[in-house]
Design a protein around this motif. Structure first.
Motif, PDB file in Angstrom:
ATOM      1  N   LEU A 175       0.823  -1.212   0.000  1.00 48.75           N
ATOM      2  CA  LEU A 175       0.000   0.000   0.000  1.00 48.75           C
ATOM      3  C   LEU A 175       0.854   1.257   0.000  1.00 48.75           C
ATOM      4  CD1 LEU A 175      -2.759   1.356   0.133  1.00 48.75           C
ATOM      5  CD2 LEU A 175      -2.679   1.131   2.623  1.00 48.75           C
ATOM      6  N   SER A 176       1.853   1.329   0.865  1.00 48.99           N
ATOM      7  CA  SER A 176       2.686   2.536   0.948  1.00 48.99           C
ATOM      8  C   SER A 176       3.400   2.792  -0.368  1.00 48.99           C
ATOM      9  CB  SER A 176       3.708   2.394   2.079  1.00 48.99           C
ATOM     10  OG  SER A 176       3.069   2.341   3.331  1.00 48.99           O
ATOM     11  N   TRP A 177       3.952   1.740  -0.961  1.00 47.28           N
ATOM     12  CA  TRP A 177       4.652   1.914  -2.238  1.00 47.28           C
ATOM     13  C   TRP A 177       3.669   2.340  -3.333  1.00 47.28           C
ATOM     14  CZ3 TRP A 177       4.253   0.047  -7.171  1.00 47.28           C
ATOM     15  CH2 TRP A 177       5.301   0.359  -8.029  1.00 47.28           C
ATOM     16  N   ARG A 178       2.502   1.699  -3.388  1.00 46.03           N
ATOM     17  CA  ARG A 178       1.516   2.052  -4.418  1.00 46.03           C
ATOM     18  C   ARG A 178       1.107   3.517  -4.306  1.00 46.03           C
ATOM     19  NH1 ARG A 178      -3.242   0.379  -4.038  1.00 46.03           N
ATOM     20  NH2 ARG A 178      -3.175  -1.059  -2.255  1.00 46.03           N
ATOM     21  N   GLN A 179       0.954   3.994  -3.087  1.00 44.14           N
ATOM     22  CA  GLN A 179       0.522   5.369  -2.917  1.00 44.14           C
ATOM     23  C   GLN A 179       1.632   6.351  -3.282  1.00 44.14           C
ATOM     24  OE1 GLN A 179      -1.240   5.847   0.991  1.00 44.14           O
ATOM     25  NE2 GLN A 179      -3.133   4.860   0.329  1.00 44.14           N
ATOM     26  N   ARG A 180       2.875   6.017  -2.999  1.00 45.01           N
ATOM     27  CA  ARG A 180       3.977   6.877  -3.443  1.00 45.01           C
ATOM     28  C   ARG A 180       4.065   6.884  -4.968  1.00 45.01           C
ATOM     29  NH1 ARG A 180       6.847   4.011   0.387  1.00 45.01           N
ATOM     30  NH2 ARG A 180       8.223   3.131  -1.223  1.00 45.01           N
ATOM     31  N   PHE A 181       3.863   5.721  -5.558  1.00 43.50           N
ATOM     32  CA  PHE A 181       3.888   5.587  -7.017  1.00 43.50           C
ATOM     33  C   PHE A 181       2.763   6.407  -7.642  1.00 43.50           C
ATOM     34  CE2 PHE A 181       2.892   3.162 -10.948  1.00 43.50           C
ATOM     35  CZ  PHE A 181       4.136   3.216 -11.555  1.00 43.50           C
ATOM     36  N   GLN A 182       1.583   6.331  -7.047  1.00 45.63           N
ATOM     37  CA  GLN A 182       0.446   7.105  -7.556  1.00 45.63           C
ATOM     38  C   GLN A 182       0.694   8.597  -7.385  1.00 45.63           C
ATOM     39  OE1 GLN A 182      -3.336   6.049  -5.805  1.00 45.63           O
ATOM     40  NE2 GLN A 182      -4.416   7.752  -6.765  1.00 45.63           N
ATOM     41  N   ALA A 183       1.255   8.995  -6.248  1.00 42.98           N
ATOM     42  CA  ALA A 183       1.523  10.416  -5.988  1.00 42.98           C
ATOM     43  C   ALA A 183       2.513  10.981  -6.995  1.00 42.98           C
ATOM     44  CB  ALA A 183       2.041  10.598  -4.563  1.00 42.98           C
ATOM     45  N   ALA A 184       3.509  10.176  -7.370  1.00 43.20           N
ATOM     46  CA  ALA A 184       4.492  10.636  -8.359  1.00 43.20           C
ATOM     47  C   ALA A 184       3.816  10.921  -9.693  1.00 43.20           C
ATOM     48  CB  ALA A 184       5.585   9.589  -8.533  1.00 43.20           C
ATOM     49  N   GLY A 185       2.855  10.103 -10.059  1.00 36.72           N
ATOM     50  CA  GLY A 185       2.130  10.334 -11.300  1.00 36.72           C
ATOM     51  C   GLY A 185       1.211  11.531 -11.232  1.00 36.72           C
ATOM     52  N   MET A 186       0.776  11.890 -10.043  1.00 32.86           N
ATOM     53  CA  MET A 186      -0.161  13.002  -9.863  1.00 32.86           C
ATOM     54  C   MET A 186       0.528  14.361  -9.877  1.00 32.86           C
ATOM     55  SD  MET A 186      -2.583  11.284  -6.916  1.00 32.86           S
ATOM     56  CE  MET A 186      -3.568  12.768  -6.611  1.00 32.86           C
ATOM     57  N   LEU A 187       1.864  14.379 -10.018  1.00 37.61           N
ATOM     58  CA  LEU A 187       2.572  15.654 -10.089  1.00 37.61           C
ATOM     59  C   LEU A 187       2.180  16.431 -11.339  1.00 37.61           C
ATOM     60  CD1 LEU A 187       6.105  14.529  -8.886  1.00 37.61           C
ATOM     61  CD2 LEU A 187       4.426  15.876  -7.621  1.00 37.61           C
ATOM     62  N   ALA A 188       1.699  15.706 -12.359  1.00 33.37           N
ATOM     63  CA  ALA A 188       1.158  16.379 -13.542  1.00 33.37           C
ATOM     64  C   ALA A 188      -0.255  16.864 -13.228  1.00 33.37           C
ATOM     65  CB  ALA A 188       1.139  15.432 -14.737  1.00 33.37           C
ATOM     66  N   LYS A 189      -0.667  17.946 -13.876  1.00 33.85           N
ATOM     67  CA  LYS A 189      -2.012  18.476 -13.642  1.00 33.85           C
ATOM     68  C   LYS A 189      -3.067  17.493 -14.117  1.00 33.85           C
ATOM     69  CE  LYS A 189      -0.681  23.348 -13.806  1.00 33.85           C
ATOM     70  NZ  LYS A 189      -0.863  24.666 -14.477  1.00 33.85           N
ATOM     71  N   GLY A 190      -2.792  16.802 -15.200  1.00 36.22           N
ATOM     72  CA  GLY A 190      -3.680  15.762 -15.715  1.00 36.22           C
ATOM     73  C   GLY A 190      -2.827  14.575 -16.117  1.00 36.22           C
ATOM     74  N   ALA A 191      -3.351  13.734 -16.993  1.00 38.89           N
ATOM     75  CA  ALA A 191      -2.556  12.623 -17.494  1.00 38.89           C
ATOM     76  C   ALA A 191      -1.449  13.165 -18.399  1.00 38.89           C
ATOM     77  CB  ALA A 191      -3.446  11.644 -18.257  1.00 38.89           C
ATOM     78  N   THR A 192      -0.329  12.461 -18.452  1.00 45.23           N
ATOM     79  CA  THR A 192       0.748  12.873 -19.342  1.00 45.23           C
ATOM     80  C   THR A 192       0.285  12.759 -20.789  1.00 45.23           C
ATOM     81  OG1 THR A 192       1.690  10.635 -19.396  1.00 45.23           O
ATOM     82  CG2 THR A 192       2.505  12.129 -17.696  1.00 45.23           C
ATOM     83  N   ARG A 193       0.916  13.519 -21.659  1.00 47.40           N
ATOM     84  CA  ARG A 193       0.500  13.554 -23.057  1.00 47.40           C
ATOM     85  C   ARG A 193       0.926  12.283 -23.794  1.00 47.40           C
ATOM     86  NH1 ARG A 193       1.521  18.266 -25.161  1.00 47.40           N
ATOM     87  NH2 ARG A 193       1.987  19.285 -23.187  1.00 47.40           N
ATOM     88  N   ASP A 194       0.383  12.099 -24.970  1.00 51.06           N
ATOM     89  CA  ASP A 194       0.734  10.968 -25.818  1.00 51.06           C
ATOM     90  C   ASP A 194       2.242  10.991 -26.069  1.00 51.06           C
ATOM     91  OD1 ASP A 194       1.076   9.042 -27.762  1.00 51.06           O
ATOM     92  OD2 ASP A 194      -0.559   9.732 -29.032  1.00 51.06           O
TER      93      ASP A 194
END
Length: 603
Positions: A175-194
């Motif tokens: 759980l802790s690793w998954r949440q850090r992994f998810q947080a790293a992806g959330m640094l973008a305002k939305g999903a990363t571009r193509d």
């Protein structure tokens, strides 16, 4: 051991406490930074007025050092606040999901909605109130695409699905690793571009900037120009016209391949943030220890030819892209003319492409696979009583489940059993309006989709073979293609029949088949269709209001009748959503019309 809800609540409370402390510390740093700046200005003015230039220099250096140190600490504090805020929000979203309020999540996968798919529209896989909106934590373009594939296509054979099950089970516990992994992806305002454009760039070779003579020239010219400037203006040994001519020559040189350079620099500016996010995600994957074979293979594949960790190579690319894209600086033009900065950046980028460019696509695809598996792991963590399905390969078309419920219904009403396969090829489900027929069909379909993706299913026991899921439930008119709902339904059913008659293993869900025609044609057509399908390797569920169709069970031993029913108390209608053997014996249309005020009496 804490329940998922308790774990989310504990983490949310802990992160809130950390945030309060960090925000208080950040305010102190801001005040201290302002105080140091003011004191530094006062000290500088005072020592200048006293003409004590030695003390002025010392005070300027001292206060500048302290101020820079505070700026760095303040930036670090803000970064920590952002990280903790994201982690808190992730746990808040977990509580929302458990409370059934996940339909408020921003990413519903609306861009994946398509009426022509064999089941995604009918089973609410994408769009509002969908499976994708329920579980997706994918923030990269590749991650969203991979999750889409897992939910809309049968990916791999039984062994591949079992590997995904193992990976999902392991990630659910991290759980802790998954949440850090998810947080790293959330640094973008939305999903990363193509990422297709930057991957194509990484694969192409610009031979001009790889030539040794060009590399040597781009290093020699700025060095020679700097020497001429020093000799002319530092020592007055040569005429100033010589360094001026050298600068003019370099300025003219910068016009060579300008459009090509601008394309690369614009690319660098667009992908600068994305590359930083990719770097953080890769680092988290490569530094984590995994046991599941699929996760181990993904991690081991994250290396280039030189054997350097992918996240380090991507960090280098991000730094080069930042240097190449930083063209808005007011001093950029001066540095560019003096040092031929554009060319030096392109040479460095070409060197990176030679070493690692061929691996960029694989790295981003690997990240997408981990994000998709992490999304499926949410189901496992939040529903520990659900089971991983048993997937069989040698028993023909089979679907057997006990206490199966719809994953998207928070109260899990109407948990029933299903037994399809062997002698039973079709379940004919009847029942009155609102009794749960359509939901039951979707329950079977959605759980089968999750099973093939590698996720747990909402059931006590679940056994299924690998089949192609096909549905005909929400067929509507297509005015753009001049197709009526009835004809669209015929086209969908034709597709199912063709697959079944070709010997393919098909699982079908038919809701109120042939509802676009009169009752006699509907009854005849449905009877012919069910007899045709039960003579193939296909299995499935058919719902109908046509009670006369229930007589098919006596004619075709491969058809079994089941029904839902309602009951009445205090002039109100209730449903228990329990599947019962045999045909329905109740009707409630007139009663519902009475409740709606359309008719006065319901016989």
């Amino acid at each position: 051991m804490n329940t998922p809800k308790q774990e989310y609540e504990n983490r949310e409370a802990r992160y809130n406490r950390q945030l309060k402390g960090l925000q208080k510390f950040e305010r102190r740093l801001s005040n201290l930074r302002l105080a140091v700046f003011v004191l530094g200005v006062v000290a500088a003015i005072t020592t200048y007025q006293q003409a004590n230039y030695f003390l002025l220099t010392i005070s300027l250096l001292l206060f500048a050092a302290i101020f820079v140190s505070l700026v760095v600490s303040h930036a670090k504090s803000l970064k920590e606040i952002k990280q903790i805020t994201l982690l808190r929000d992730i746990n808040s979203e977990g509580l929302q999901r458990l409370a059934g309020a996940w339909d408020q999540f921003a990413d519903a996968g609306k861009d994946f909605v398509g009426d022509k798919h064999s089941y995604t529209s009918d089973l609410d896989i994408f769009g509002p109130r969908s499976v994708f909106q329920w579980i997706s934590v994918a923030k990269t373009f590749a991650g969203r695409q991979k999750l889409r594939e897992l939910l809309s296509e049968l990916q791999g054979n039984r062994a591949a699905i079992l590997e995904r099950q193992q990976a999902v089970a392991e990630l659910a516990d991290k759980l802790s690793w998954r949440q850090r992994f998810q947080a790293a992806g959330m640094l973008a305002k939305g999903a990363t571009r193509d990422s297709g454009e930057i991957i194509a760039w990484a694969m192409e070779a610009n031979q001009f900037f790889r030539k040794p003579v060009v590399i040597a020239l781009m290093r020699l010219c700025p060095a020679l120009t700097i020497v001429l400037l020093i000799l002319a203006f530092g020592f007055d040994l040569i005429p100033s016209i010589l360094p001026a001519a050298a600068l003019v020559l370099q300025f003219a040189l910068l016009n060579y391949k300008r459009q090509e350079r601008e394309r690369v620099f614009n690319l660098a500016e667009r992908y600068a943030t994305d590359l930083q996010i990719y770097h953080q995600l890769l680092r988290l994957v490569e530094e984590e220890k995994f046991q599941a074979p699929l996760l181990v293979n993904i991690k081991e594949g994250m290396k280039g030819q030189v054997g350097v960790a992918a996240y380090r190579q991507l960090d280098k690319l991000a730094a080069l892209m930042n240097a190449a894209g930083d063209r808005r600086n007011m001093f950029f033009m001066v540095f560019n003319i003096l040092l031929l900065w554009d060319f030096r950046n392109l040479i460095a980028l070409e060197r990176w492409k030679q070493q690692a460019g061929a691996y960029l696509e694989d790295w981003l695809a690997a990240l997408g696979r981990v994000e998709a598996l992490a999304s499926l792991a949410i189901i496992r963590f939040e529903n520990p009583d659900w089971v991983f399905p048993d997937l069989c390969v040698d028993d023909g078309a089979v679907l057997e489940a006990q206490t199966i419920g719809h994953p998207l219904l928070p109260e899990r009403k109407g948990q029933n059993d299903i037994a399809l396969g062997g002698g039973t090829r079709a379940l004919l489900v009847t029942g009155s309006n609102m009794s749960g027929k359509s939901t039951f069909l979707r329950t079977a379909g959605v759980n089968l989709v999750l099973a093939y993706a590698g996720a747990p299913v909402c059931a006590r026991e679940f056994r299924a073979s690998l089949m192609e899921v096909n549905t005909c439930m929400r067929i509507g008119d297509n005015l753009g293609e001049s197709v009526s709902s009835f004809y669209a339904e015929l086209l969908r059913i034709k597709e199912i029949v063709q697959k079944a008659e070709a010997g393919r293993s098909v699982f079908y869900l038919l809701d109120e088949v042939f509802k676009g025609t009169n009752s006699r044609d509907r009854h005849t057509g449905a009877k012919v269709l069910i007899n045709k399908l039960t003579g193939t390797n296909a299995i499935g569920l058919v719902s109908t209001h046509d009670l006369e169709l229930c007589g098919l069970e006596a004619e075709n031993q491969r058809v079994t009748n089941f029904h839902f029913q309602e009951y009445y108390e205090d002039d109100k209608i209730y449903f228990d959503y329990q599947l019962r053997p045999g045909p329905s014996e109740t009707r409630n249309a007139l009663y519902l019309m009475k409740l709606a005020g359309i008719v006065e009496e319901a016989d």
